[in-house]
Scaffold this active site. Structure first.
Site, PDB file in Angstrom:
ATOM      1  N   ASP A  31      22.213  39.132 -12.940  1.00  0.00           N
ATOM      2  CA  ASP A  31      22.281  40.542 -12.561  1.00  0.00           C
ATOM      3  C   ASP A  31      22.843  40.650 -11.152  1.00  0.00           C
ATOM      4  OD1 ASP A  31      20.761  43.174 -13.929  1.00  0.00           O
ATOM      5  OD2 ASP A  31      21.245  43.404 -11.802  1.00  0.00           O
ATOM      6  N   THR A  83      27.378  50.908 -20.111  1.00  0.00           N
ATOM      7  CA  THR A  83      28.665  51.472 -20.513  1.00  0.00           C
ATOM      8  C   THR A  83      28.592  52.990 -20.303  1.00  0.00           C
ATOM      9  OG1 THR A  83      27.845  51.450 -22.806  1.00  0.00           O
ATOM     10  CG2 THR A  83      29.372  49.704 -22.159  1.00  0.00           C
ATOM     11  N   LYS A 213      25.880  51.370 -34.659  1.00  0.00           N
ATOM     12  CA  LYS A 213      25.010  51.764 -33.546  1.00  0.00           C
ATOM     13  C   LYS A 213      25.270  53.214 -33.139  1.00  0.00           C
ATOM     14  CE  LYS A 213      22.183  51.738 -30.143  1.00  0.00           C
ATOM     15  NZ  LYS A 213      22.176  50.816 -29.026  1.00  0.00           N
ATOM     16  N   ARG A 220      20.514  60.811 -35.231  1.00  0.00           N
ATOM     17  CA  ARG A 220      19.293  61.304 -34.579  1.00  0.00           C
ATOM     18  C   ARG A 220      19.596  62.508 -33.694  1.00  0.00           C
ATOM     19  NH1 ARG A 220      16.938  56.347 -31.553  1.00  0.00           N
ATOM     20  NH2 ARG A 220      15.153  57.722 -31.215  1.00  0.00           N
ATOM     21  N   CYS A 267      21.126  56.042 -24.873  1.00  0.00           N
ATOM     22  CA  CYS A 267      21.663  55.922 -26.240  1.00  0.00           C
ATOM     23  C   CYS A 267      22.011  57.278 -26.857  1.00  0.00           C
ATOM     24  CB  CYS A 267      20.677  55.176 -27.122  1.00  0.00           C
ATOM     25  SG  CYS A 267      20.529  53.414 -26.718  1.00  0.00           S
TER      26      CYS A 267
END
Length: 413
Positions: A31, A83, A213, A220, A267
């Protein structure tokens, strides 16, 4: 596959690295955040996730997990970096994946496995392969349209499908989609995840895995948009939306979700836009759902300001408003794309009320809210005139708000 390197030690990368280490792999977690690296190497965690810290501590103590600013050669490399968007058109920013590709490429040896986990637009895995190939002309890389052709490096896309707050459990038990650039890449990636995953490892190709994905979260998002739109319509018609949904859900084939202050998290609030960005003319329902959910915080602000204005009409010069909850979902510390943060930002710019911010899962406000005040729940309840419940944290259950103006956007409790 005993040596694994994980790029990105955030909400997905760290639990994933910990799971591999917990099941016997030697894991280097990479990281750019020095604080995160130092914290993990002390056997602690820099995020809130139930059950994770004990696993990290044991893995670090056993020598199976180490955090670092730089990668080392491994048998498999997993990429779990952000992203985000760039610009105003929700264009995906793949610069983090590109940076990892350049850092990773010099380490590659024939037979290594590279797995992209970052939520990405369709074709991102192929773009990553291009970046790797630019750096390593001495190696051969797989091609999407040649699934049966062997290459030196195995590449796959394997998205995470976990719920914050239950990541430790779901990383192990949930099925995984394994989308290889080639058939052999799929098999190699399955071998990697079989180290700890007990769910099914569902084989497909990289593009289908990427779209799967995005499709899951777009589905949803559409369902949430229906509930959020229903709440706005019900308010206009003076109908209790919570009772309405409960009654409608008694139909054996109806399952309406609960409305809220919007949609957050990296997401659901992001992934559908990747589809829209690539397919602007075709993704009509997906775009509409995103716009409904993105606009819900503005409606929430209108409802809060209506209560503020009532108090002003009654003689209160500058009422105090307590905003309860900043995370994007209950009982976590993750503020990414949170509608509650969006609401707080806009209300802090408005000088018509004093704003108190309550988020029991964080110790300091993010920079975007540095003009506000992080208050304890008790202080907020004692001093606020208006209480707006934005997130259904357990701490907000059963509060005595009988002497307050209350606007509840999360549940009928």
């Amino acid at each position: 596959m005993k040596n694994i390197c994980v790029f990105g030690l955030g909400y997905i990368g760290l639990p994933t690295a910990a799971m591999f280490a917990h099941h016997g792999a030697n894991v280097i977690g990479v990281d750019v955040n020095q604080h995160a690296v130092d914290t993990i190497n002390q056997g602690k965690i820099h995020i809130v996730e139930p059950g994770l810290e004990a696993i990290v501590k044991k893995a670090v103590d056993n020598g199976n997990l180490k955090a670092s600013l730089t990668p080392v050669h491994s048998d498999a490399y997993l990429i779990a970096v952000p992203t985000p968007f760039k610009g105003d058109n929700h264009e995906p920013d793949l610069s983090y994946i590109q940076a990892v590709s350049k850092a990773l490429a010099p380490l590659l040896e024939k037979g290594d496995v590279v797995i992209l986990e970052s939520t990405s637009p369709v074709g991102a895995t192929e773009k990553m392969v291009e970046w790797l190939a630019e750096e390593r002309s001495d190696l051969t890389f797989p091609k999407y349209h040649e699934p049966d052709v062997e290459a030196d490096i195995f590449v796959a896309y394997c998205p995470e499908r976990v719920l914050p707050g239950k990541v430790v459990e779901e990383l192990i038990s949930n099925d995984r989609i394994i989308g290889g650039m080639t058939k052999e890449s799929t098999k190699k990636a399955q071998e990697v995840y079989r180290i700890f995953v007990e769910g099914d490892l569902l084989a497909t190709n990289s593009r289908t895995a990427e779209m799967a994905k995005l499709t899951e979260n777009a589905s949803r998002d559409v369902s949430i948009a229906f509930a959020n739109e229903l709440s706005i319509i019900s308010d206009k018609l003076d109908i209790n939306v919570w009772e309405l949904i409960e009654l409608a859900n008694h139909h054996p084939r109806v399952n309406i979700l609960q409305p809220g202050a919007g949609v957050g998290g990296h997401c659901i609030a992001v992934d559908p836009w990747f589809i829209v960005n690539q397919n602007p003319d075709e993704a009509k329902i997906i775009r509409a759902a995103r716009e409904i959910n993105d606009n819900k915080p503005n409606w929430v602000i209108e409802k809060i300001n209506a209560e503020v204005n009532k108090l002003k009409e009654q003689g209160s010069e500058k009422p105090t408003v307590a905003l309860l909850g900043l995370a994007f979902k209950p009982n976590i510390d993750d503020l990414r794309e949170s509608p509650a943060v969006n609401i707080a930002k806009k209300m802090l710019k408005d000088t018509s009320a004093n704003i108190l911010l309550v988020e029991p899962n964080i110790k300091q406000l993010p920079e975007s809210l540095n003009s506000g005040k992080l208050s304890s729940l008790q202080e907020a309840i004692d001093t606020a005139d208006v209480v707006a419940i934005l997130v259904a944290h357990d701490e907000f259950e059963g509060l005595d708000l009988s002497d307050k103006s209350v606007v509840n956007f999360v549940t009928n409790r």
